[in-house]
Design a protein around this motif. Sequence first.
Motif, mmCIF file in Angstrom:
data_model
loop_
_atom_site.group_PDB
_atom_site.id
_atom_site.type_symbol
_atom_site.label_atom_id
_atom_site.label_comp_id
_atom_site.label_asym_id
_atom_site.label_seq_id
_atom_site.Cartn_x
_atom_site.Cartn_y
_atom_site.Cartn_z
ATOM 1 N N ALA A 155 0.887 -0.793 8.942
ATOM 2 C CA ALA A 155 -0.116 -0.009 9.334
ATOM 3 C C ALA A 155 -0.430 0.977 7.778
ATOM 4 O O ALA A 155 -1.379 1.581 7.491
ATOM 5 N N ALA A 156 0.889 1.567 7.544
ATOM 6 C CA ALA A 156 0.857 2.379 6.306
ATOM 7 C C ALA A 156 0.327 1.874 5.073
ATOM 8 O O ALA A 156 -0.400 2.237 4.318
ATOM 9 N N VAL A 157 0.582 0.418 4.769
ATOM 10 C CA VAL A 157 0.069 -0.115 3.552
ATOM 11 C C VAL A 157 -1.159 -0.441 3.751
ATOM 12 O O VAL A 157 -1.906 -0.192 2.759
ATOM 13 N N LEU A 158 -1.798 -0.863 4.901
ATOM 14 C CA LEU A 158 -3.190 -1.161 4.985
ATOM 15 C C LEU A 158 -3.867 0.238 4.893
ATOM 16 O O LEU A 158 -5.078 0.216 4.275
ATOM 17 N N GLY A 159 -3.753 1.242 5.650
ATOM 18 C CA GLY A 159 -4.267 2.354 5.675
ATOM 19 C C GLY A 159 -4.345 3.113 4.327
ATOM 20 O O GLY A 159 -5.426 3.424 3.886
ATOM 21 N N ASN A 160 -3.151 3.430 3.727
ATOM 22 C CA ASN A 160 -3.083 4.261 2.415
ATOM 23 C C ASN A 160 -3.648 3.317 1.157
ATOM 24 O O ASN A 160 -4.672 3.933 0.206
ATOM 25 N N GLY A 161 -3.600 1.983 1.395
ATOM 26 C CA GLY A 161 -4.065 1.007 0.340
ATOM 27 C C GLY A 161 -5.591 1.123 0.260
ATOM 28 O O GLY A 161 -6.291 0.949 -0.757
ATOM 29 N N ALA A 162 -6.319 1.514 1.384
ATOM 30 C CA ALA A 162 -7.628 1.412 1.504
ATOM 31 C C ALA A 162 -8.441 2.446 0.374
ATOM 32 O O ALA A 162 -9.507 2.090 -0.014
ATOM 33 N N LEU A 163 -7.527 3.471 0.251
ATOM 34 C CA LEU A 163 -8.200 4.444 -0.508
ATOM 35 C C LEU A 163 -8.256 4.071 -2.081
ATOM 36 O O LEU A 163 -8.973 4.682 -2.957
ATOM 37 N N LEU A 164 -7.241 3.137 -2.412
ATOM 38 C CA LEU A 164 -7.512 2.502 -3.760
ATOM 39 C C LEU A 164 -8.552 2.126 -4.082
ATOM 40 O O LEU A 164 -8.941 1.796 -5.240
ATOM 41 N N TRP A 165 -9.639 1.724 -3.468
ATOM 42 C CA TRP A 165 -10.790 1.086 -3.530
ATOM 43 C C TRP A 165 -11.762 2.217 -4.077
ATOM 44 O O TRP A 165 -12.966 1.892 -4.628
#
Length: 420
Positions: free
Chosen positions: A301-311
Motif C-alpha cells: 500500500a505504501a508503494v502504490l500510494g506514495n508512488g501515485a504522486l510521482l505522476w
Amino acid sequence: MPSPSPGSSAPPSVWRDADFRRLWAGQTASQLGEHTTLIALPLFAVLALDAGAGQLGALRAVGQAPVLLFSLLAGAWVDRWRARTVMVLTDAARAVALGAAAVAGLFGLLGLPALFVAAFTVGALSVLFDVAYQASLVRLVRRDQLLQDNSALEGSRSAAQIGGPALGGALVSLLSAPVATASGALFFAVSFASLRRIRRAEAVPEHHGRAPRVRHRIRDGLRFVAGHPLLRAVCLASAAFQFSFAATMTVYLLFLPRELHLSGATVGLALAATGPGALLGSVLAARLPRRYGHGVVLVSAAVLGNGALLWVPALHGSSAVTVAALLAVNFVFGAFGQLVHVTVMSVRQAVTPDGMQGRAAATITFAGMGSAPLGSLLGGFLAQGWGLRTSLLVAAAGMMLSPAVMAASPLVRLGRRLPL
C-alpha cells in the motif's frame, strides 16, 4: 464502548451505541475543522498575500513545529488524564483561537504575522487532541477489535478529507479568508459540543503512589518505543514519509495555482479527492491485513500510494484532463495512505501496554511529524532554487523511502494476526 466479557461474542454494531455516535460526530467535525484550516491558511497566504515559496514553507513549518516541540509532553500528560477531557478542552481552545483570527481578518489584520500565530496555536492544540484520540480507543475496546473499530473511526477522518479541503479552498476563493477561518472555528465548536455529551466512564490506567516526573515518563516512552523492533520501524518509516510528504505538499500548493494555473476552489477540489480514497482505504483496512497479512499490505500500500504522486510533475495546463488526473492521483494516494495509517495504528495499539498508549503514540508522532517542519522548509528551498516541476519530482521521489524502510524491517514479516 465497554469491553465485553471474556466469554461473550463480538459486540453489536458500534453504530447502535449513542456514545460511539457522539464520538464519531465529534471526530468528524474536529477533522473537518482541521482540514479546512490546513488548506485555508496556506491558500490565503499564496492567493491573497502573494506569499513566496520561502514564506509558504515557513508558514507550514510553523504550523507543524508544535509536533516537534510538544508531542512528548502531550504523551506524558495524556497517560495521566482522561482522553475525552483532553479532546473537549482542545476543541474549545481551537474554536476560540480561530474565531479570534477570523475577527482579526474582518478588521484587515490577518496578514502573514497573524497567520503564523494562528497556525502555531492551532497546531499546538491539535497535538494534544491527536495524541488523546489515538490513546482513547484502546481504553474503550478490547484489543482483538482494534482493527475493526479503528477502521470505523478512521472513516470520519476520510469524510473530513472529502469536505475540508474543498470547503476551505472554495471559501478562500469565493468569499474571504476570515470566512474560511470562521468555518474552522465552527467545526471545532460542534466537535466540542458532541464529545462533551459522551456519558460512559473512560477506563484510565491506574497509577499507584506518587506520579513520576514528566521527564521520567517521557524517557520511559522513548525507551519503550526505541526498544521495540516493530515500533522502532514504525518511527523510522513515519519520519521518512512525513519529511518527504511535507516537502512535497509545500511545492504542491505552489505548483497547482502557479504552474497549472488552477483556482483556489479547484485546488481544494483536487485535494478533497483524497477523502473518498481514504474512505475506501478505511474499509479495506478492516479486511486486507487479515486476508493477506499485515506486513504485505503495509509495504504494498505504501508503494502504490506514495508512488501515485510521482505522476503530478508530468501534468501541464488547467484542462479538464489535468483536473481529472489530479483527482485520480489524490484518490489513489488517499486510499492506500489510509490503508497504511489504519494498519500501523492497529499494530502500535496491539503491542503497547495500556499505561503506555499515550506516550507510545506521542513518541511515534514526535519521530514522524516532528520531521515535517524541516521537510516544509526544504520544499520551499527547493522550489526557490530548482523550480516547481523539478522540486515536486524530487520531493515525491523521496516519499518512496518509507516503504523501503518497512520492507527492510520486521514489519514486513507480520502475518494475518497481530501480536497481542
